[in-house]
Scaffold this active site. Structure first.
Site, mmCIF file in Angstrom:
data_model
loop_
_atom_site.group_PDB
_atom_site.id
_atom_site.type_symbol
_atom_site.label_atom_id
_atom_site.label_comp_id
_atom_site.label_asym_id
_atom_site.label_seq_id
_atom_site.Cartn_x
_atom_site.Cartn_y
_atom_site.Cartn_z
ATOM 1 N N GLU A 138 78.692 5.190 31.891
ATOM 2 C CA GLU A 138 79.028 5.343 30.465
ATOM 3 C C GLU A 138 80.515 5.124 30.254
ATOM 4 O O GLU A 138 81.337 5.491 31.100
ATOM 5 C CB GLU A 138 78.623 6.746 29.988
ATOM 6 C CG GLU A 138 78.782 6.978 28.494
ATOM 7 C CD GLU A 138 78.082 8.260 28.050
ATOM 8 O OE1 GLU A 138 76.921 8.477 28.466
ATOM 9 O OE2 GLU A 138 78.710 9.043 27.316
ATOM 10 N N ASP A 147 83.249 5.737 27.029
ATOM 11 C CA ASP A 147 83.275 6.446 25.748
ATOM 12 C C ASP A 147 84.579 6.280 24.979
ATOM 13 O O ASP A 147 85.667 6.454 25.540
ATOM 14 C CB ASP A 147 83.108 7.958 25.962
ATOM 15 C CG ASP A 147 81.763 8.333 26.542
ATOM 16 O OD1 ASP A 147 80.802 7.575 26.358
ATOM 17 O OD2 ASP A 147 81.683 9.410 27.171
ATOM 18 N N GLU A 195 85.556 8.611 21.812
ATOM 19 C CA GLU A 195 85.130 9.747 21.002
ATOM 20 C C GLU A 195 86.309 10.198 20.143
ATOM 21 O O GLU A 195 87.432 10.313 20.638
ATOM 22 C CB GLU A 195 84.663 10.907 21.879
ATOM 23 C CG GLU A 195 83.430 10.577 22.708
ATOM 24 C CD GLU A 195 83.008 11.717 23.613
ATOM 25 O OE1 GLU A 195 81.814 11.995 23.691
ATOM 26 O OE2 GLU A 195 83.901 12.312 24.259
#
Length: 313
Positions: free
Chosen positions: A110, A112, A114
């Site tokens: 993953e 990310d 955010e």
């Protein structure tokens, strides 16, 4: 990249008749995957002929969408305009993940972006993270040098066999390098889909959970401008179906262009200086400083030593 790797990419280029492009509509390239309304699509507002998509959060549910295709390497840019006003407790995201919520176990990859909301007048925090083969805890947090709620800004993930480069409006803010040759995991075999979401992170997102989401300000709305996938390799089979080697189909710009293409791109001296300046001015937390007393990860010491021979970016 090695000559052998370049030959592999060239093979898949030749075997690739067509790729997704920015011309397709939202529902051609994406699907709504989350939002309890009970009709999830009611939480995803597609406007301007599919060029702008808004996601909403209230005290019932957040919302999200994902790409229909999965990718193995690429350059992905999402233009986003974040929740204005009092956004404490909210988390708005743009990320890639191989995670299958229906699968047993967890060894997912993953990448990310955010965005952690805050009370009115206080800045957003940008948090980046990387999971390699199920192991995360690689968070870095920075303030942004602009108001991300006033207009759209571009957030880019460049993911290739050499490194992952996070950029904001063209300024690199983080690099995660491939150290597989030293026995460290990297994101090189699992295809990932593109995701976007908004959800309630009251337990931790703003000042460690001290500032909660104020539902009197709901619904919270974040807006996205979607992108094409003409700069990404579309996965055509998982590694397990091909003797451990994933099969993918890449566009010509993967290995061509003034800089040799994004498949071999790393930061050059100008990019490294720009990243160092942004991190020096705006970074407020780095997992390499071991803020959770979990031990300093090995890649932090390797990266600190530096390396030469970088291609220009």
């Amino acid at each position: 990249m090695s000559a052998a790797a370049m030959m592999i990419v060239a093979f898949f280029l030749a075997a690739c008749p067509s790729l997704a492009s920015a011309g397709g509509g939202f529902y051609e390239n994406f699907e709504v995957v989350w939002g309890d309304d009970p009709h999830p699509e009611q939480r995803v507002n597609v406007i301007d002929d599919g060029r702008v998509v808004s996601l909403t959060l209230n005290n019932v549910s957040g919302s999200g969408f994902q790409s229909r295709d999965a990718f193995l390497f690429g350059e992905f840019t999402m233009a986003m305009k974040l929740v204005p006003g009092d956004s404490a407790g909210t988390v708005t995201t743009f990320y890639l993940t191989s995670k299958d919520p229906t699968a047993a176990g967890d060894g997912h990859d993953e990448i990310d972006f955010e965005f952690l909301g805050n009370v009115s007048g206080e800045p957003y925090l940008l948090q980046t993270n990387v999971f390699a083969q199920g192991v995360g805890n690689r968070e870095q947090r920075s303030y942004l040098w602009f108001d991300p709620t006033e207009d759209f800004h571009n957030y880019t993930i460049l993911w290739n066999p050499l490194n992952i480069i996070f950029s904001v409006d063209g300024t690199p803010v983080r690099v995660f390098s491939n150290h597989e040759s030293l026995g460290l995991p990297y994101l090189s075999r699992q295809a990932m889909k593109v995701h976007a979401s908004i959800w309630d992170g009251s337990a931790w997102a703003t000042r460690g959970g001290r500032d909660k989401t104020d539902w009197s300000h709901a619904p919270f709305v974040a807006s996205y401008r979607t992108y094409g996938t003409a700069s990404a390799c579309v996965s055509s089979s998982p590694a397990s179906d091909n003797g451990g080697a994933p099969t993918f189909c890449c566009p010509t710009n993967a290995v061509s262009g003034d800089d040799g293409g994004w498949m071999t791109r790393r930061l050059g001296p100008d990019g490294e200086r720009a990243m160092a300046s942004a991190r020096d001015k705006y970074m407020v937390m780095d997992y390499c400083e071991d803020p959770w007393n979990m031990g300093r990860p090995a890649e932090c010491d390797i990266d600190q030593l530096g390396s030469g021979g970088r291609a220009s970016t």
